[in-house]
Design a protein around this motif. Structure first.
Motif, short mmCIF file in Angstrom:
data_model
loop_
_atom_site.label_atom_id
_atom_site.label_comp_id
_atom_site.label_asym_id
_atom_site.label_seq_id
_atom_site.Cartn_x
_atom_site.Cartn_y
_atom_site.Cartn_z
N SER A 1 3.54 -7.56 2.28
CA SER A 1 3.51 -6.42 3.20
C SER A 1 4.62 -5.43 2.84
O SER A 1 5.60 -5.29 3.56
CB SER A 1 3.67 -6.92 4.63
N LYS B 1 0.83 -1.21 0.00
CA LYS B 1 0.00 0.00 0.00
C LYS B 1 0.86 1.26 0.00
O LYS B 1 2.02 1.22 0.40
CB LYS B 1 -0.94 0.00 1.20
N TYR C 1 5.33 -1.45 2.00
CA TYR C 1 4.80 -0.09 2.03
C TYR C 1 5.52 0.72 0.95
O TYR C 1 6.74 0.62 0.84
CB TYR C 1 5.04 0.56 3.39
N LEU D 1 3.61 -1.35 -6.46
CA LEU D 1 2.41 -1.93 -5.87
C LEU D 1 2.02 -3.20 -6.61
O LEU D 1 1.66 -4.21 -6.00
CB LEU D 1 1.24 -0.93 -5.90
N SER E 1 1.96 -7.01 -4.90
CA SER E 1 0.58 -6.76 -4.48
C SER E 1 0.15 -7.57 -3.26
O SER E 1 -0.54 -7.06 -2.40
CB SER E 1 -0.38 -6.99 -5.65
#
Ligand code: TXA
Ligand code: MG
Length: 333
Positions: free
Chosen positions: A157, A3, A159, A150, A154
């Motif tokens: 974990s 994310k 960032y 991303l 996908s």
């Protein structure tokens, strides 16, 4: 799940042993703190990268760079003065306390001070150098947008900090700096061998640039790399599309399933082809190269092809040609 996060969330994630998609001016990196072995191991796992391929360590100052290496020759002093922060990695003898996993057991470490202000701020806030390979699955096309990172990770974990599109677009030039001014360009990039020679001569450094034939010196430089999801074929400037398709069929069928740990794409049929077009000006071509390669691979086509022109043999194009040669499955002339 991967994310998008803010700089402070990224710093926190790194400090608790997580991986962060880090924007730099070359390509996005997948970063971890150098002093957290389990996070470093997770970089290799997340990328499915073999442990023999060493990671580049990113710093935010000269002082921090010097904490990683046991020697700082005058050539390193000059090159860092001219090209840092920027797209240049210096390979130098490593300090003993630096993890062997980062350097794949080599006695040297690759160090870079990136120009991206976001990368610098993250490294500064963490307070410890960050090891970061390009943020892509091993052997595949490098990421130049946050969205690319991303989609590469996908389900994991990871960032990601969005720093916009990478300005340079291809990875840093890697130079090993040995004793007595003996240098080797291990990977070409925007900073050319000519520019490196020019500044060293200007500063009256005694130096020699060796030709790189020795694979052990550049363990990550395998034959196939940066590969898109559709086969890329390099062709003569004037070849017709039906000719390209006929010849590609014959050559691609003969490819092995994988080479040097990199899986090769072999479509069941080759009937359609789309041209990868890049600007003639090298810095513009580098900037859009990886994202075009990704976008065009997603189109309805069996293969991609790139027409080689005289301009592509110029010194400015050497970094992009290195990537094109490795990203291509075959070449047809
Ligand atoms: O621009 C870049 O350099 C980007 C951004 C994220 O900084 N990073 C990057 O990392 O391209 P990566 O892992 O995709 O490529 C690093 C390559 C390795 O494959 C290896 O060939 C070389 O750097 N390398 C790293 N440490 C080395 C060492 N000690 N000796 C020789 N080669 C080394
Ligand atoms: Mg890479």
């Amino acid at each position: 799940m991967a994310k998008l996060v803010s700089v402070s969330e990224a710093v926190e994630h790194l400090n608790s042993g997580g991986l962060v998609g880090l924007p730099t001016e070359t390509v996005y990196g997948l970063a971890a703190r150098v002093d957290q072995d389990s996070a470093i191991a997770n970089i290799f796992r997340a990328k499915q990268r073999p442990f023999f391929d060493p990671l580049i360590v990113h710093v935010h100052s000269l002082e921090q760079a010097k904490t990683l290496c046991s020697e700082w020759p005058s050539a390193a002093e000059v090159l860092s003065k001219y090209f840092w922060p920027g797209p240049l990695t210096l390979v130098l003898p490593k300090k003993r306390n630096l993890s062997e996993m980062i350097t794949s057991g080599l006695p040297t470490v690759g160090i870079r001070w990136p120009a991206s202000p976001i990368a610098q701020e993250i490294i500064r806030q963490v307070g410890v150098p960050l090891a970061a390979p390009s943020a892509n699955q091993f052997g595949k096309t490098s990421p130049t947008k946050a969205q690319h990172v991303l989609s590469e990770f996908s389900g994991q974990s990871v960032y990601v900090v969005d720093g916009g599109d990478c300005e340079v677009g291809i990875e840093s030039t890697i130079v090993s700096v040995g004793q007595d001014g003996v240098l080797q360009i291990l990977r070409p990039g925007q900073i050319s061998e000519d520019k490196i020679a020019q500044v060293l001569a200007q500063e009256e450094i005694n130096f020699r640039i060796l030709k790189t034939e020795n694979k052990l010196m550049a363990p990550g430089q395998m034959k196939h790399h940066y590969m898109p999801t559709k086969p890329l074929v390099l062709v003569d400037e004037f070849m017709s599309v039906p000719d390209i398709i006929e010849k590609a069929k014959v050559k691609i069928i003969d490819l092995p399933e994988q080479e040097e740990s990199v899986k090769l794409v072999r479509p069941s049929k080759i009937e359609t082809a789309i041209e990868l077009v890049l600007p003639d000006e090298a810095s513009l071509a580098a900037r859009c190269f990886y994202s075009r390669l990704r976008e065009q691979s997603e189109l309805q086509t069996d293969i991609l092809f790139f027409r080689l022109k005289a301009i592509h043999s110029s010194v400015e194009w050497s970094g992009i040609m290195d990537r094109l040669n490795k990203a291509s499955s075959v070449q047809i002339f």
